[in-house]
Design a protein around this motif. Structure first.
Motif, mmCIF file in Angstrom:
data_model
loop_
_atom_site.group_PDB
_atom_site.id
_atom_site.type_symbol
_atom_site.label_atom_id
_atom_site.label_comp_id
_atom_site.label_asym_id
_atom_site.label_seq_id
_atom_site.Cartn_x
_atom_site.Cartn_y
_atom_site.Cartn_z
ATOM 1 N N SER A 1 14.949 -29.476 -41.633
ATOM 2 C CA SER A 1 14.263 -28.845 -40.158
ATOM 3 C C SER A 1 13.822 -27.855 -39.516
ATOM 4 N N TRP A 2 14.674 -26.649 -40.038
ATOM 5 C CA TRP A 2 14.568 -25.356 -39.506
ATOM 6 C C TRP A 2 12.949 -24.650 -40.265
ATOM 7 N N GLU A 3 12.226 -24.494 -38.562
ATOM 8 C CA GLU A 3 11.401 -23.521 -39.242
ATOM 9 C C GLU A 3 11.431 -22.502 -39.171
ATOM 10 N N ASN A 4 10.767 -21.691 -40.176
ATOM 11 C CA ASN A 4 11.689 -20.146 -40.563
ATOM 12 C C ASN A 4 10.080 -19.769 -41.356
ATOM 13 N N SER A 5 9.589 -18.349 -41.198
ATOM 14 C CA SER A 5 8.641 -18.379 -42.786
ATOM 15 C C SER A 5 9.250 -17.078 -42.651
ATOM 16 N N ARG A 6 10.845 -16.178 -42.539
ATOM 17 C CA ARG A 6 10.888 -14.760 -43.046
ATOM 18 C C ARG A 6 11.091 -15.262 -44.326
ATOM 19 N N ARG A 7 11.269 -14.140 -44.775
ATOM 20 C CA ARG A 7 12.004 -13.849 -46.244
ATOM 21 C C ARG A 7 13.624 -12.867 -45.976
ATOM 22 N N PHE A 8 14.176 -13.418 -46.894
ATOM 23 C CA PHE A 8 15.236 -12.776 -46.696
ATOM 24 C C PHE A 8 15.872 -11.903 -48.568
ATOM 25 N N ALA A 9 16.671 -11.114 -48.436
ATOM 26 C CA ALA A 9 17.017 -10.317 -49.610
ATOM 27 C C ALA A 9 18.262 -11.765 -50.732
ATOM 28 N N ALA A 10 18.735 -11.637 -49.682
ATOM 29 C CA ALA A 10 19.698 -12.992 -50.032
ATOM 30 C C ALA A 10 20.266 -14.046 -48.685
ATOM 31 N N ALA B 1 14.214 -27.116 -52.708
ATOM 32 C CA ALA B 1 12.932 -25.293 -53.102
ATOM 33 C C ALA B 1 12.914 -24.629 -51.332
ATOM 34 N N ARG B 2 13.128 -25.610 -49.951
ATOM 35 C CA ARG B 2 12.973 -24.417 -49.379
ATOM 36 C C ARG B 2 13.583 -23.606 -49.250
ATOM 37 N N PHE B 3 14.454 -23.218 -49.531
ATOM 38 C CA PHE B 3 15.492 -22.619 -49.638
ATOM 39 C C PHE B 3 15.034 -21.770 -50.300
ATOM 40 N N VAL B 4 14.687 -21.820 -51.305
ATOM 41 C CA VAL B 4 14.329 -20.658 -52.268
ATOM 42 C C VAL B 4 13.024 -20.496 -52.427
ATOM 43 N N GLU B 5 12.385 -20.964 -50.957
ATOM 44 C CA GLU B 5 10.897 -20.150 -50.850
ATOM 45 C C GLU B 5 11.135 -19.224 -49.542
ATOM 46 N N TRP B 6 12.752 -19.549 -48.387
ATOM 47 C CA TRP B 6 13.132 -18.479 -47.875
ATOM 48 C C TRP B 6 13.242 -17.277 -48.685
ATOM 49 N N LEU B 7 14.076 -16.467 -50.139
ATOM 50 C CA LEU B 7 13.777 -15.641 -50.588
ATOM 51 C C LEU B 7 13.118 -14.266 -50.986
ATOM 52 N N GLN B 8 13.217 -13.767 -50.765
ATOM 53 C CA GLN B 8 12.333 -12.563 -50.966
ATOM 54 C C GLN B 8 12.467 -12.882 -52.680
ATOM 55 N N PRO B 9 11.190 -12.027 -52.657
ATOM 56 C CA PRO B 9 10.600 -11.976 -53.894
ATOM 57 C C PRO B 9 11.992 -11.200 -55.432
ATOM 58 N N ASP B 10 12.341 -10.450 -54.598
ATOM 59 C CA ASP B 10 13.453 -10.249 -55.689
ATOM 60 C C ASP B 10 14.860 -10.350 -55.331
ATOM 61 N N GLY B 11 15.117 -11.274 -54.380
ATOM 62 C CA GLY B 11 16.806 -11.927 -53.599
ATOM 63 C C GLY B 11 16.723 -12.434 -54.275
ATOM 64 N N ARG B 12 18.111 -12.650 -53.656
ATOM 65 C CA ARG B 12 19.470 -14.128 -54.570
ATOM 66 C C ARG B 12 20.107 -14.844 -53.647
ATOM 67 N N MET B 13 20.353 -16.013 -54.214
ATOM 68 C CA MET B 13 20.883 -17.221 -53.479
ATOM 69 C C MET B 13 22.552 -17.756 -54.078
ATOM 70 N N PHE B 14 23.307 -17.548 -53.484
ATOM 71 C CA PHE B 14 24.681 -18.169 -53.653
ATOM 72 C C PHE B 14 24.427 -19.213 -53.426
ATOM 73 N N ARG C 1 17.849 -16.007 -58.668
ATOM 74 C CA ARG C 1 17.909 -15.215 -58.302
ATOM 75 C C ARG C 1 15.810 -15.300 -58.068
ATOM 76 N N ASN C 2 15.495 -14.636 -57.762
ATOM 77 C CA ASN C 2 13.762 -14.556 -57.689
ATOM 78 C C ASN C 2 13.233 -14.241 -58.239
ATOM 79 N N SER D 1 9.940 -15.909 -59.727
ATOM 80 C CA SER D 1 10.039 -17.204 -60.289
ATOM 81 C C SER D 1 11.861 -17.366 -60.539
ATOM 82 N N PRO D 2 11.843 -18.730 -60.068
ATOM 83 C CA PRO D 2 13.683 -18.188 -59.779
ATOM 84 C C PRO D 2 14.362 -18.577 -61.412
ATOM 85 N N ARG D 3 15.053 -17.752 -61.891
ATOM 86 C CA ARG D 3 16.417 -17.839 -62.306
ATOM 87 C C ARG D 3 17.751 -18.250 -61.942
#
Length: 218
Positions: free
Chosen positions: A139-148, A160-173, A188-189, A193-195
């Motif tokens: 429910s966290w309201e966030n418009s920021r994008r992160f590298a990781a 999907a909301r977690f992926v949306e918080w990634l920068q275009p070249d960002g990655r998520m564990f 990897r965003n 396009s997430p991979r």
């Protein structure tokens, strides 16, 4: 009563647990060899700080095993200029490690008491680039994008909301699937396009709100 040599225990943890589990990034190994994990563990469990087990924090939450923390830190391939989001602060230990590897860390924790304890743990170690926010990731309201992004609890499916918080070249564990056969993956965003890359198999408690719907068997 014997006193544990925590510096020695830290060195043994790195050499006998973490390095043999294919964590070979020298920056990650240096961080795990220097951040005093015992200072982030509940006092009653301090003598277990460097053992190969997950440690309970209350509310059904726990600190991940050191080997899982090491693999997560390595998978994210953090650069010194990266801004990182951590979902699930817990004790603050992993946030402290992320803070040494990156520029800034925003860490969200839904339990106010855990968030308060994590802030105190981080302040006591002089960690100044981690901002702990008391919030629910769903429910966290966030418009920021992160590298990781580093997610410390499991999910049935990747939100999907977690992926949306990634920068275009960002990655998520993140760890996904059904217990006990879960898969740690790196999302990897790439080009927006997430991979998804499989990293290793593990088993973690679910993030609150991220468990699979119960199935009923006759």
């Amino acid at each position: 009563m014997s006193t544990i040599d925590y510096a020695k225990a830290r060195e043994v943890m790195v050499e006998q647990q973490i390095r043999p589990w294919d964590v070979l990034d020298p920056r990650v190994l240096d961080v795990l060899a220097s951040v005093p994990r015992e200072r982030f563990v509940p006092a009653a469990l301090r003598n277990l700080a460097y053992t190969d087990i997950a440690l309970p924090l209350g509310h059904g939450e726990s600190m991940m095993k050191p080997v899982v923390e090491g693999r997560a830190l390595q998978a994210l391939e953090l650069a010194p200029g990266d801004d990182v989001l951590e979902i699930g602060t817990g004790s603050g230990f992993l946030a402290a490690c992320l803070g040494q590897l990156a520029r800034e860390v925003v860490s969200i924790e839904r339990r106010a008491d855990l968030a308060d304890t994590a802030r105190a743990n981080l302040a006591a170690q002089g960690v100044g680039n981690v901002n702990v926010i008391t919030a629910d990731a769903f429910s966290w309201e966030n418009s920021r994008r992160f590298a990781a992004i580093c997610v410390t609890g499991a999910v049935a499916t990747i939100p999907a909301r977690f992926v949306e918080w990634l920068q275009p070249d960002g990655r998520m564990f993140i760890v996904r699937g059904r217990s006990p056969a879960m898969e740690a993956v790196l999302v990897r965003n790439a080009s927006g396009s997430p991979r998804i890359e499989s990293v290793f198999e593990t088993d973690l408690p679910y993030l609150a709100g991220a468990a699979p719907a119960p199935t009923f068997e006759l």
